[in-house]
Motif scaffolding. Structure first.
Motif, PDB file in Angstrom:
ATOM      1  N   VAL A  94      -8.940   1.618   3.901  1.00  0.00           N
ATOM      2  CA  VAL A  94     -10.430   1.919   3.683  1.00  0.00           C
ATOM      3  C   VAL A  94     -10.690   4.027   4.581  1.00  0.00           C
ATOM      4  CG1 VAL A  94     -12.332   2.008   5.385  1.00  0.00           C
ATOM      5  CG2 VAL A  94     -11.036   0.139   5.131  1.00  0.00           C
ATOM      6  N   ALA A  95      -9.677   4.388   5.106  1.00  0.00           N
ATOM      7  CA  ALA A  95      -9.858   5.754   5.015  1.00  0.00           C
ATOM      8  C   ALA A  95      -9.465   6.474   4.020  1.00  0.00           C
ATOM      9  CB  ALA A  95      -8.921   6.362   6.728  1.00  0.00           C
ATOM     10  N   SER A  96      -9.007   6.147   2.951  1.00  0.00           N
ATOM     11  CA  SER A  96      -8.747   6.703   1.879  1.00  0.00           C
ATOM     12  C   SER A  96      -9.291   7.978   1.160  1.00  0.00           C
ATOM     13  CB  SER A  96      -8.261   5.718   0.362  1.00  0.00           C
ATOM     14  OG  SER A  96      -7.510   6.155  -0.343  1.00  0.00           O
ATOM     15  N   GLU A  97      -9.429   8.993   0.231  1.00  0.00           N
ATOM     16  CA  GLU A  97      -9.960   9.708   0.189  1.00  0.00           C
ATOM     17  C   GLU A  97     -10.781   8.515  -1.189  1.00  0.00           C
ATOM     18  OE1 GLU A  97      -8.239  13.679  -0.769  1.00  0.00           O
ATOM     19  OE2 GLU A  97      -8.131  14.301   1.543  1.00  0.00           O
ATOM     20  N   ARG A  98      -9.920   8.002  -1.920  1.00  0.00           N
ATOM     21  CA  ARG A  98     -10.853   7.412  -3.616  1.00  0.00           C
ATOM     22  C   ARG A  98     -11.533   6.471  -3.217  1.00  0.00           C
ATOM     23  NH1 ARG A  98      -5.842   6.599  -7.332  1.00  0.00           N
ATOM     24  NH2 ARG A  98      -7.447   6.217  -9.261  1.00  0.00           N
TER      25      ARG A  98
END
Length: 226
Positions: free
Chosen positions: A17-21
């Motif tokens: 969920v915190a991924s930059e993408r």
């Protein structure tokens, strides 16, 4: 030296969920039709097709629109089961169970009793699972169409990504409520950053971001069960 402990279920979810993408993946999934009328991901219409499976007029009845909506997620309910859901005893039994499953409840606000074995939701899932040609993926997707805020879409791609938990419903419920509901808040923030409507539930945001994160790798690597 001891080996590093593998990430927990909650940690796996929050990392994705915190991924930059993640915002870009969500925007791409829910993108509007192209000039030629093509919808990039048909699953983007899953919860909204025909006004939604949980709208008051049909929230406790499986409709033809629900069966079509499930097809947008690349599965098909066998015709005999579909007819039984629309016109037969199976449909009546599922309707009776749906009437006991809250339609306006987010998973984060639910009690574990709403999701655990013996609950109406679990009973409905197990009843569907008994039908010829209905595996756990199809059963779960049909119920997610009827209760998109409470029950998640779950398939082999997501199962592989999150570590194959014994109970995805209960595991996700616990993760959403942990740390003062931090994951739920992060999903709402992700929805906003992707520019999505509030009609897309936090649970559906979770479904989509997990699936889009692992789908290509799952296929390329030939993960077990893919």
């Amino acid at each position: 030296m001891t080996a590093d402990r593998p990430p927990s279920f909650e940690q796996r979810l929050r990392t994705v969920v915190a991924s930059e993408r993640a915002p870009a993946r969500l925007r791409a999934y829910f993108a509007a039709r192209s000039e030629s009328g093509v919808i990039p991901y048909t699953g983007s219409r899953f919860e909204h097709l025909g006004g939604g499976g949980d709208r008051p007029q049909v929230m406790n009845t499986v409709t033809a629109e629900d069966l079509l909506a499930v097809q947008t997620l690349s599965v098909t309910i066998p015709s005999q089961v579909a007819l039984d859901l629309l016109e037969g005893d199976l449909g009546r039994r599922i309707s009776a169970l749906l009437s006991r499953i809250p339609h306006d409840l987010d998973m984060v606000d639910a009690d574990a009793a709403d999701l655990e074995p013996g609950s109406p939701a679990d009973d409905a899932w197990r009843l569907l699972l008994k039908q010829d040609g209905i595996g756990w993926v199809k059963a779960g997707k049909l119920l997610a169409r009827k209760r998109p805020r409470l029950l998640p879409v779950y398939d082999e791609v997501v199962k592989c990504l999150v570590g194959r938990p014994k109970s995805y419903w209960l595991g996700l419920h616990g993760a959403l409520r942990a740390d003062d509901r931090a994951l739920h808040r992060e999903l709402l923030e992700l929805r906003a950053s992707a520019g999505l409507s509030e009609t897309v539930s936090a649970l559906r945001v979770c479904d989509v971001v997990l699936w889009t994160h692992h789908r290509d790798d799952h296929r390329r690597r030939g993960c077990a069960g893919g």
